[in-house]
Design a protein around this motif. Structure first.
Motif, PDB file in Angstrom:
ATOM      1  N   CYS A   1       0.834  -1.215   0.000  1.00 16.70           N
ATOM      2  CA  CYS A   1       0.000   0.000   0.000  1.00 16.70           C
ATOM      3  C   CYS A   1       0.865   1.260   0.000  1.00 16.70           C
ATOM      4  CB  CYS A   1      -0.925   0.013   1.219  1.00 16.70           C
ATOM      5  SG  CYS A   1      -2.320  -1.099   1.112  1.00 16.70           S
TER       6      CYS A   1
ATOM      7  N   TRP B   1      -8.005   7.281  -4.995  1.00 21.86           N
ATOM      8  CA  TRP B   1      -7.070   6.199  -4.692  1.00 21.86           C
ATOM      9  C   TRP B   1      -6.253   6.452  -3.429  1.00 21.86           C
ATOM     10  CZ3 TRP B   1      -8.310   1.936  -6.787  1.00 21.86           C
ATOM     11  CH2 TRP B   1      -8.869   1.902  -8.050  1.00 21.86           C
TER      12      TRP B   1
ATOM     13  N   MET C   1      -7.961   5.551  -0.128  1.00 19.57           N
ATOM     14  CA  MET C   1      -8.089   4.095  -0.001  1.00 19.57           C
ATOM     15  C   MET C   1      -6.764   3.459   0.414  1.00 19.57           C
ATOM     16  SD  MET C   1     -10.681   3.324  -3.200  1.00 19.57           S
ATOM     17  CE  MET C   1     -10.199   1.642  -3.329  1.00 19.57           C
TER      18      MET C   1
ATOM     19  N   LEU D   1      -6.071   4.426   4.027  1.00 21.17           N
ATOM     20  CA  LEU D   1      -6.894   3.624   4.924  1.00 21.17           C
ATOM     21  C   LEU D   1      -6.278   2.230   5.106  1.00 21.17           C
ATOM     22  CD1 LEU D   1      -9.585   3.839   6.476  1.00 21.17           C
ATOM     23  CD2 LEU D   1     -10.675   2.738   4.525  1.00 21.17           C
TER      24      LEU D   1
END
Length: 118
Positions: free
Chosen positions: A39, A57, A60, A63
């Motif tokens: 990520c 994006w 997300m 997160l």
């Protein structure tokens, strides 16, 4: 009268060893932290490339970077649930699908077989 299948009683219902449990939790933790690293890398690449829909994006990915470590620690410290006490089922009322043991004839009741060989 329909005959019930006799289920043998296991001597031990041993659970997995502590070492096996620890190893599986460690593998799960490393895998989840690997996803977190992915990520971070994907987020950096998206910022450098200035990808379309960056506003969608980046939150997300952020997160994922925040939730995954939290979940990884929770799951790494978790252990399998305790099994119910083995005598707990004996004191409950008979279930409807089970025939009470005394309603069976002597031939239908499960019985012990003891082999005595010299």
């Amino acid at each position: 009268m329909k005959r019930q299948a006799y289920q043998p009683i296991l001597i031990t219902d041993a659970s997995r060893s502590q070492d096996d449990q620890l190893t599986s939790r460690q593998k799960r933790y490393v895998l989840m932290m690997g996803v977190r690293v992915a990520c971070v890398i994907v987020g950096a690449i998206l910022v450098i490339v200035e990808a379309p829909l960056l506003w969608l994006w980046l939150p997300m990915v952020a997160l994922g970077m925040i939730l995954i470590p939290w979940l990884a620690v929770l799951l790494a410290n978790d252990r399998p649930p305790k099994e119910q006490h083995r005598l707990a089922g004996r004191f409950q009322v008979n279930r409807r699908d089970e025939t009470p043991p005394m309603s069976l004839t002597a031939e239908e009741r499960p019985h012990k077989v003891i082999d005595v060989e010299p």
